[in-house]
Design a protein around this motif. Structure first.
Motif, PDB file in Angstrom:
ATOM      1  N   ALA A  22      13.516  70.835  20.321  1.00 38.69           N
ATOM      2  CA  ALA A  22      12.296  71.634  20.141  1.00 38.69           C
ATOM      3  C   ALA A  22      12.075  71.978  18.672  1.00 38.69           C
ATOM      4  O   ALA A  22      10.953  71.850  18.149  1.00 38.69           O
ATOM      5  N   LEU A  23      13.119  72.408  18.002  1.00 36.41           N
ATOM      6  CA  LEU A  23      12.980  72.791  16.593  1.00 36.41           C
ATOM      7  C   LEU A  23      12.717  71.574  15.710  1.00 36.41           C
ATOM      8  O   LEU A  23      11.943  71.655  14.747  1.00 36.41           O
ATOM      9  N   ALA A  27       9.452  71.086  13.447  1.00 34.96           N
ATOM     10  CA  ALA A  27       9.579  70.905  11.995  1.00 34.96           C
ATOM     11  C   ALA A  27       8.830  69.655  11.537  1.00 34.96           C
ATOM     12  O   ALA A  27       8.133  69.680  10.513  1.00 34.96           O
ATOM     13  N   VAL A  28       8.957  68.566  12.287  1.00 32.25           N
ATOM     14  CA  VAL A  28       8.262  67.327  11.907  1.00 32.25           C
ATOM     15  C   VAL A  28       6.745  67.520  11.987  1.00 32.25           C
ATOM     16  O   VAL A  28       6.004  67.120  11.085  1.00 32.25           O
ATOM     17  N   LEU A  82       5.296  60.499  20.540  1.00 33.95           N
ATOM     18  CA  LEU A  82       6.430  59.603  20.796  1.00 33.95           C
ATOM     19  C   LEU A  82       7.734  60.391  20.869  1.00 33.95           C
ATOM     20  O   LEU A  82       8.580  60.140  21.738  1.00 33.95           O
ATOM     21  N   LEU A  83       7.915  61.342  19.953  1.00 31.54           N
ATOM     22  CA  LEU A  83       9.121  62.174  19.998  1.00 31.54           C
ATOM     23  C   LEU A  83       9.178  62.998  21.284  1.00 31.54           C
ATOM     24  O   LEU A  83      10.238  63.131  21.906  1.00 31.54           O
ATOM     25  N   VAL A  84       8.048  63.544  21.683  1.00 32.17           N
ATOM     26  CA  VAL A  84       8.007  64.339  22.916  1.00 32.17           C
ATOM     27  C   VAL A  84       8.275  63.453  24.135  1.00 32.17           C
ATOM     28  O   VAL A  84       8.962  63.876  25.081  1.00 32.17           O
ATOM     29  N   LEU A 136       6.324  76.476  20.306  1.00 28.19           N
ATOM     30  CA  LEU A 136       6.850  76.586  18.934  1.00 28.19           C
ATOM     31  C   LEU A 136       5.983  75.788  17.957  1.00 28.19           C
ATOM     32  O   LEU A 136       5.700  76.252  16.847  1.00 28.19           O
ATOM     33  N   LEU A 137       5.567  74.589  18.379  1.00 31.36           N
ATOM     34  CA  LEU A 137       4.717  73.778  17.500  1.00 31.36           C
ATOM     35  C   LEU A 137       3.381  74.483  17.269  1.00 31.36           C
ATOM     36  O   LEU A 137       2.875  74.510  16.137  1.00 31.36           O
ATOM     37  N   TRP A 138       2.824  75.046  18.316  1.00 32.98           N
ATOM     38  CA  TRP A 138       1.555  75.768  18.174  1.00 32.98           C
ATOM     39  C   TRP A 138       1.714  76.945  17.208  1.00 32.98           C
ATOM     40  O   TRP A 138       0.886  77.142  16.311  1.00 32.98           O
TER      41      TRP A 138
END
Length: 265
Positions: A22-23, A27-28, A82-84, A136-138
């Motif tokens: 998640a982190l 971060a990306v 893609l990461l998700v 977290l991304l939001w």
């Protein structure tokens, strides 16, 4: 008691690796979003215009001249989904098939709940981690939208895009969970998830460049996730329903098969 609940036990047992995922994704995403000011320079605009249109479409770089277009391309168009997807596939495959192959599934089945309920609670824990990733991304994008100069994209639009991203990840987690629960093979679950992710990307971004294959786009989870441009128009009900329906069908089928077959403990 914590250990009598498969849901909270799964959250606890996977917390380190899931928080890392998640982190890292957050971060990306924040890093790429922060590059928006550099994209506004005439030199960068000229460089981007020089790329062939087909290649830009293949990488979902359809519009990098506006904040919403840039975020939709550089952050939510390729790398982050893609990461998700990888995150969801890995977690979904591990939830049942991983334990079964490791010979530790008896610990799950020892809980005083039915087999189906125990399996569904394991999948619910995966969904919670994906939801946390989207949240977290939001939060990170909301925090940097002023310094990174993309205040033209509203908080609500960022929330809508993050919701679509979470459901996209849940769909791939459901695919890996369903295959793993049905077969007991983590490798099969990972393989099927990876193949569907690659084919889904090709169907959305590459194959439609051939006019006769444009119909393939409608079959792609990437299309369901991106269609309607949530960063501009908010939550897209059609895409949400397709992603939720896809996930629900796979979870239901995998759980049913898990309750019917002999398992390795």
């Amino acid at each position: 008691m914590l250990l009598s609940d498969p849901f909270t036990k799964a959250l606890r047992d996977t917390s380190r690796s899931m928080l890392t995922w998640a982190l890292a994704i957050t971060a990306v995403g924040a890093m790429y979003a922060s590059f928006w000011p550099t994209m506004q320079s005439p030199e960068m605009m000229e460089a981007m215009a020089a790329y062939p249109e087909g290649m830009m479409e293949a990488f979902n770089f359809n519009d990098v001249t506006t904040p919403a277009g840039y975020l939709g391309s550089a952050v939510f168009g390729l790398l982050i989904p893609l990461l998700v997807a990888v995150f969801g596939i890995t977690a979904g495959a591990r939830s049942i098939a991983g334990d079964e192959e490791a010979g530790s599934l008896d610990l799950l089945l020892a809980h005083p709940v039915g087999r189906a309920k125990a399996a569904l609670q394991r999948f619910a824990a995966v969904a919670v981690w994906l939801a946390l990733t989207g949240a977290l991304l939001w939060l990170a994008l909301v925090a940097i939208r002023g310094p990174a100069e993309f205040t033209a994209v509203g908080v609500g639009q960022l929330a809508a895009m993050s919701l679509h991203l979470v459901l996209f990840g849940v769909a791939f987690a459901a695919l890996a969970y369903g295959v793993g629960a049905a077969t007991g093979s983590r490798a099969t679950a990972l393989g099927v998830g990876a193949v569907v992710a690659v084919l889904g990307y090709l169907a959305n971004a590459v194959l439609p460049q051939v006019e006769a294959l444009a119909w393939t786009r409608n079959l792609s989870p990437f299309r369901w996730y991106l269609a309607g441009d949530p960063l501009v128009n908010g939550v897209q009900v059609g895409g949400v329903l397709l992603l939720v329906g896809f996930a629900a069908a796979l979870v239901a089928a995998g759980t049913w098969r898990f309750t019917q077959r002999d398992i390795a403990v």
